[in-house]
Design a protein around this motif. Sequence first.
Motif, PDB file in Angstrom:
ATOM      1  N   ILE A   1       0.821  -1.214   0.000  1.00 14.56           N
ATOM      2  CA  ILE A   1       0.000   0.000   0.000  1.00 14.56           C
ATOM      3  C   ILE A   1       0.855   1.264   0.000  1.00 14.56           C
ATOM      4  CG2 ILE A   1      -1.660   1.339   1.359  1.00 14.56           C
ATOM      5  CD1 ILE A   1      -2.801  -1.362   2.339  1.00 14.56           C
ATOM      6  N   MET A   2       1.902   1.292   0.811  1.00 17.94           N
ATOM      7  CA  MET A   2       2.699   2.517   0.930  1.00 17.94           C
ATOM      8  C   MET A   2       3.395   2.906  -0.376  1.00 17.94           C
ATOM      9  SD  MET A   2       2.106   3.738   3.859  1.00 17.94           S
ATOM     10  CE  MET A   2       1.013   3.045   5.075  1.00 17.94           C
ATOM     11  N   PRO A   3       4.088   1.970  -1.056  1.00 16.19           N
ATOM     12  CA  PRO A   3       4.661   2.361  -2.350  1.00 16.19           C
ATOM     13  C   PRO A   3       3.585   2.728  -3.374  1.00 16.19           C
ATOM     14  CG  PRO A   3       5.660   0.332  -1.574  1.00 16.19           C
ATOM     15  CD  PRO A   3       4.505   0.611  -0.675  1.00 16.19           C
ATOM     16  N   ALA A   4       2.434   2.013  -3.340  1.00 12.14           N
ATOM     17  CA  ALA A   4       1.387   2.279  -4.327  1.00 12.14           C
ATOM     18  C   ALA A   4       0.835   3.687  -4.157  1.00 12.14           C
ATOM     19  CB  ALA A   4       0.266   1.251  -4.184  1.00 12.14           C
ATOM     20  N   LEU A   5       0.708   4.129  -2.914  1.00  7.95           N
ATOM     21  CA  LEU A   5       0.136   5.454  -2.646  1.00  7.95           C
ATOM     22  C   LEU A   5       1.224   6.420  -2.201  1.00  7.95           C
ATOM     23  CD1 LEU A   5      -3.003   4.024  -0.885  1.00  7.95           C
ATOM     24  CD2 LEU A   5      -2.938   5.090  -3.128  1.00  7.95           C
ATOM     25  N   TYR A   6       2.403   6.231  -2.748  1.00  9.27           N
ATOM     26  CA  TYR A   6       3.591   6.983  -2.325  1.00  9.27           C
ATOM     27  C   TYR A   6       3.339   8.483  -2.280  1.00  9.27           C
ATOM     28  CZ  TYR A   6       8.585   8.210  -2.157  1.00  9.27           C
ATOM     29  OH  TYR A   6       9.813   8.697  -1.781  1.00  9.27           O
ATOM     30  N   LEU A   7       2.930   9.056  -3.410  1.00  9.47           N
ATOM     31  CA  LEU A   7       2.827  10.522  -3.462  1.00  9.47           C
ATOM     32  C   LEU A   7       1.748  11.091  -2.539  1.00  9.47           C
ATOM     33  CD1 LEU A   7       3.676  11.133  -7.217  1.00  9.47           C
ATOM     34  CD2 LEU A   7       5.038  11.777  -5.224  1.00  9.47           C
ATOM     35  N   PRO A   8       0.513  10.532  -2.544  1.00  8.25           N
ATOM     36  CA  PRO A   8      -0.455  11.089  -1.583  1.00  8.25           C
ATOM     37  C   PRO A   8      -0.040  10.914  -0.126  1.00  8.25           C
ATOM     38  CG  PRO A   8      -1.409   9.250  -2.815  1.00  8.25           C
ATOM     39  CD  PRO A   8      -0.121   9.589  -3.476  1.00  8.25           C
ATOM     40  N   VAL A   9       0.659   9.814   0.195  1.00 12.09           N
ATOM     41  CA  VAL A   9       1.109   9.624   1.583  1.00 12.09           C
ATOM     42  C   VAL A   9       2.143  10.697   1.937  1.00 12.09           C
ATOM     43  CG1 VAL A   9       2.437   8.113   3.117  1.00 12.09           C
ATOM     44  CG2 VAL A   9       0.594   7.160   1.746  1.00 12.09           C
ATOM     45  N   ILE A  10       3.115  10.926   1.035  1.00 13.72           N
ATOM     46  CA  ILE A  10       4.141  11.938   1.302  1.00 13.72           C
ATOM     47  C   ILE A  10       3.486  13.322   1.415  1.00 13.72           C
ATOM     48  CG2 ILE A  10       6.187  13.088   0.356  1.00 13.72           C
ATOM     49  CD1 ILE A  10       6.957  10.319   1.119  1.00 13.72           C
ATOM     50  N   LEU A  11       2.523  13.571   0.525  1.00 12.90           N
ATOM     51  CA  LEU A  11       1.830  14.868   0.556  1.00 12.90           C
ATOM     52  C   LEU A  11       1.096  15.056   1.883  1.00 12.90           C
ATOM     53  CD1 LEU A  11       1.557  17.115  -1.533  1.00 12.90           C
ATOM     54  CD2 LEU A  11      -0.683  16.180  -2.138  1.00 12.90           C
ATOM     55  N   MET A  12       0.458  13.994   2.356  1.00 13.63           N
ATOM     56  CA  MET A  12      -0.235  14.068   3.645  1.00 13.63           C
ATOM     57  C   MET A  12       0.755  14.368   4.771  1.00 13.63           C
ATOM     58  SD  MET A  12      -2.159  11.051   5.759  1.00 13.63           S
ATOM     59  CE  MET A  12      -0.676  10.196   6.208  1.00 13.63           C
ATOM     60  N   LEU A  13       1.908  13.688   4.742  1.00 15.71           N
ATOM     61  CA  LEU A  13       2.896  13.884   5.807  1.00 15.71           C
ATOM     62  C   LEU A  13       3.405  15.324   5.802  1.00 15.71           C
ATOM     63  CD1 LEU A  13       4.870  10.557   5.359  1.00 15.71           C
ATOM     64  CD2 LEU A  13       3.287  11.108   7.207  1.00 15.71           C
ATOM     65  N   LEU A  14       3.673  15.848   4.608  1.00 13.73           N
ATOM     66  CA  LEU A  14       4.169  17.227   4.524  1.00 13.73           C
ATOM     67  C   LEU A  14       3.104  18.210   5.003  1.00 13.73           C
ATOM     68  CD1 LEU A  14       6.055  17.032   1.109  1.00 13.73           C
ATOM     69  CD2 LEU A  14       7.088  17.303   3.356  1.00 13.73           C
ATOM     70  N   ALA A  15       1.852  17.950   4.608  1.00 15.90           N
ATOM     71  CA  ALA A  15       0.763  18.840   5.031  1.00 15.90           C
ATOM     72  C   ALA A  15       0.614  18.800   6.550  1.00 15.90           C
ATOM     73  CB  ALA A  15      -0.539  18.428   4.351  1.00 15.90           C
ATOM     74  N   LEU A  16       0.748  17.597   7.133  1.00 15.35           N
ATOM     75  CA  LEU A  16       0.622  17.474   8.589  1.00 15.35           C
ATOM     76  C   LEU A  16       1.762  18.205   9.303  1.00 15.35           C
ATOM     77  CD1 LEU A  16      -0.565  13.780   9.024  1.00 15.35           C
ATOM     78  CD2 LEU A  16      -1.882  15.850   9.463  1.00 15.35           C
ATOM     79  N   ILE A  17       2.916  18.309   8.640  1.00 10.75           N
ATOM     80  CA  ILE A  17       4.021  19.072   9.239  1.00 10.75           C
ATOM     81  C   ILE A  17       3.607  20.532   9.387  1.00 10.75           C
ATOM     82  CG2 ILE A  17       6.332  20.002   8.794  1.00 10.75           C
ATOM     83  CD1 ILE A  17       7.094  17.334   7.615  1.00 10.75           C
ATOM     84  N   PHE A  18       3.086  21.110   8.302  1.00  9.49           N
ATOM     85  CA  PHE A  18       2.703  22.527   8.354  1.00  9.49           C
ATOM     86  C   PHE A  18       1.618  22.758   9.400  1.00  9.49           C
ATOM     87  CE2 PHE A  18       4.704  22.687   4.141  1.00  9.49           C
ATOM     88  CZ  PHE A  18       5.450  23.841   4.299  1.00  9.49           C
ATOM     89  N   ARG A  19       0.604  21.886   9.382  1.00  7.95           N
ATOM     90  CA  ARG A  19      -0.484  22.127  10.320  1.00  7.95           C
ATOM     91  C   ARG A  19      -0.007  21.878  11.761  1.00  7.95           C
ATOM     92  NH1 ARG A  19      -4.569  18.442  12.966  1.00  7.95           N
ATOM     93  NH2 ARG A  19      -2.979  16.885  13.205  1.00  7.95           N
ATOM     94  N   GLY A  20       0.844  20.888  11.968  1.00  8.84           N
ATOM     95  CA  GLY A  20       1.301  20.575  13.328  1.00  8.84           C
ATOM     96  C   GLY A  20       2.152  21.671  13.939  1.00  8.84           C
ATOM     97  N   VAL A  21       3.143  22.139  13.192  1.00  8.49           N
ATOM     98  CA  VAL A  21       4.010  23.166  13.783  1.00  8.49           C
ATOM     99  C   VAL A  21       3.256  24.477  13.949  1.00  8.49           C
ATOM    100  CG1 VAL A  21       6.166  22.142  12.972  1.00  8.49           C
ATOM    101  CG2 VAL A  21       5.048  23.893  11.581  1.00  8.49           C
ATOM    102  N   ALA A  22       2.225  24.714  13.107  1.00  8.91           N
ATOM    103  CA  ALA A  22       1.463  25.961  13.224  1.00  8.91           C
ATOM    104  C   ALA A  22       0.865  26.110  14.622  1.00  8.91           C
ATOM    105  CB  ALA A  22       0.360  26.016  12.168  1.00  8.91           C
ATOM    106  N   PHE A  23       0.515  24.963  15.253  1.00  6.98           N
ATOM    107  CA  PHE A  23      -0.049  25.023  16.611  1.00  6.98           C
ATOM    108  C   PHE A  23       0.875  25.757  17.576  1.00  6.98           C
ATOM    109  CE2 PHE A  23      -2.974  21.485  15.564  1.00  6.98           C
ATOM    110  CZ  PHE A  23      -4.109  21.980  16.176  1.00  6.98           C
ATOM    111  N   GLU A  24       2.179  25.567  17.426  1.00  2.00           N
ATOM    112  CA  GLU A  24       3.118  26.230  18.336  1.00  2.00           C
ATOM    113  C   GLU A  24       3.696  27.514  17.741  1.00  2.00           C
ATOM    114  OE1 GLU A  24       3.409  25.440  21.373  1.00  2.00           O
ATOM    115  OE2 GLU A  24       2.280  23.576  21.222  1.00  2.00           O
ATOM    116  N   PHE A  25       4.055  27.436  16.450  1.00  2.00           N
ATOM    117  CA  PHE A  25       4.727  28.587  15.830  1.00  2.00           C
ATOM    118  C   PHE A  25       3.849  29.832  15.846  1.00  2.00           C
ATOM    119  CE2 PHE A  25       7.888  26.212  12.834  1.00  2.00           C
ATOM    120  CZ  PHE A  25       8.400  25.575  13.940  1.00  2.00           C
TER     121      PHE A  25
END
Lengths: 470, 337
Positions: B82-106
């Motif tokens: 599943i992870m290689p098959a959905l590689y790009l959307p998974v990476i995109l989700m992880l990157l998006a979660l980075i922005f939203r997560g750090v925004a809580f503190e930043f």
Amino acid sequence: MDLAPDTLVLLSRIQFAFTVSFHIVFPAFTIGLSAFIATLLIAHLRTGREHYRTLARFWTKVFAVSFAMGVVSGIVLSYQFGTNWSRFSEITGNVIGPVIGYEVLTAFFLEATFLGIMLFGGDRVPKWLHAMAAVIVAFGTALSAFWILSANSWMQTPAGFEMRDGIAYPVSWFQIVFNPSFPYRFVHMLVAAYLTTSLVVLAVGARYLLAGRFVEEGRTMMRMGVGMLAVLAPLQLVIGDFHGLNTAEHQPAKVAAMEAHWDGSQPADLVLFAWPDAKAERNRFEVSIPKGASLIITHDPNGLFPGLKDFPAEDRPPVWPVFFSFRIMVAIGMLMIAIGFVGAWLWWRGRLFESRWFLRPVGYTWSFGFIAILAGWMVTEIGRQPWIVHGVLRTAQATSPVLTSTVAISLALFVFVYCVVFGVGVLYIRRLLQKGPTPTAHGPDQSLPSRPLAAAQQATREALASGGVS
Amino acid sequence: MTGIEYTMPVIWALLIGTAVALYIVLDGFDLGLGILFPYFRSESDRDQMMNSVAPFWDGNETWLVLGGGGLWVAFPQAYAVIMPALYLPVILMLLALIFRGVAFEFRWVAKPRHRKWDIAFAAGSTVAALSQGVILGGLIQGITVVDGQFAGGAFDWLTPFTLMCGLGVVAGYALLGATWLMMKTEGPVEVRARRFTPRLLALLMLFVGIVSLWTPLAIERIAERWFTMPNVFYLAPVPLATLLLAWVCWRGTLSGRTVQPFLAAVGIFMLAYAGLVISNAPWLVPPTLTIWDTAAYVGSQVFMLIGTTLLLPMVLGYTVFVFWIFRGKLKPGEGYH
């Protein structure tokens, strides 16, 4: 199994190394910082002295920013095993999967949940519960290190399993979790995390004293920082020695690369500097102490241990990155011992807070612990190459069946996003440190939503006046 | 297949299913707030929204780690496909979660120049929700597998169907966020959230309707499962109950209830989720690999299950404890910060 194209393997390795290097900095810092904050809150609970609470509140803000960066960069890793190393995941899943699973269940939830109370519960729960939340978070971060280092150590010194049809099956969970290198690596890393944070606390304290700001808080920070360094830095040397002996036993090629030791038939010199030439299989520009490495590794000046030439070329790790990283780590370790020793001596003489010749250079050492940790990880991870699981699975056989171009895109995205987001994050931490531990009598602190513009401008002015923390 | 080798994967599928369901609900309202952020313009409104989830978001997101980690533990082969098959959307989700997560503190440290973190929070939440929907859609529509390995292309996941699933999840999370705000805030934010809810509810029902019609039309195995006798009778209650809950949510919103609309929205999500499970079980990587094909060695599953049985109740216990500590509505200008 066929080998993946070299570029795919290389890009996947760079991506993992890049994301894990950014990640490790934050947990290493928060492992130490949560323990520091818990100590401060307990000290406040016992003595009632207000400046402990002020300090705890101040470092909690720094902690919150660091922890958020650790969390979001950590989630990336838990998915990257699948996206980029799917063959590794499949082959080792039966063994490593549960170890990571236990990390999530015992540690991640514990830290993440009690973090809410630690960060926001100061005015909502009794003092003892607030202090306990900090203790639980500190315990959770250390427990998290326990499991993840167990998983990593299994990749270095796999044990307690058998291979059937190319898949690893568990035989003894105890041997898997407590594999031969795990106790050494775990203690070494945990102490490294506490040392790193101690040096940050010490450096910031020294800067406050130099600037004549927050004097009482600065003194407490210096006392705690020096105390930790004086005890832990020499201890780390001993732990590191044990860890090295363990590596010599289980991963001799790594130790040969660390020492740039080519010819195993001769006692090894302690190479202080050299340019290891992998093609010619010898060192150029070598400066060394005769038989020094043999003394360190075998505890006998004439002792023998395998050299790089004892391994086929395709089983040797890259020599120069391992060699230089190891020297950087050891040099910083020695420096920490020196700072701890001099600091303790000044403290004993009652001159710790006035000796500007000590405070000034120490103020610049805040980053050294992080550099040492990264260098140490380079040694152990690059030193494990060409294996992903030592002796069991080669890195080149562990990647996902994805396109090289896809990995190139994701790597570029990671580099861009990490540099922007975590670069800004470090700047924000610096801003918090410059602003310093402003005492708050009661109620919510000044980072409230409605914080007036003037306060921010004041902070900026103070920051400019103090000359920056970098 | 002996008894334990049959039952263990079933137990693990149920456990991971529960973790994912908890993640969808818990991080769903967090992400929903981010999706709604652009529609609340004043700084104090946004402060209040963010504060209403600040103590919880990190714990909520941990269920995502358990979902991913659990998949690796219990079904390593499915994880490896599943992870290689959905590689790009998974990476995109992880990157998006980075922005939203750090925004809580930043965001708090950056004040008064925090606008960029408002944008990061809103965009990160929206893209993360969209990616999660796409990942879900990509899984339902099927993955190309040859010899137990992913063998498809890098963009197989990108179809109109998966994008529709993505938009549906964005709308659904926004509804969870709006109903959360009605439950946890007072003042202008609550009023505004109440105004949005009926529209979001209508939007979600529209997407649920579209996806429900599209799925059997596009995917034969699901059509077969839905429309054969006697399955039709067993499955009919799902859409009926969904409509009932939508009505409960709508009534509760109009009559000024605080908790009822949120619970109804959670109920709608759970029914949609149950519908997915009914449509796809026992496939874990549709249409080739079942939970039994991809299961880990039974000894590993048992070893992890022992720990899970002991630890999961504890996790749930202290999660409830923290939600209880920070119970009640948040007034404007009030924060835990």
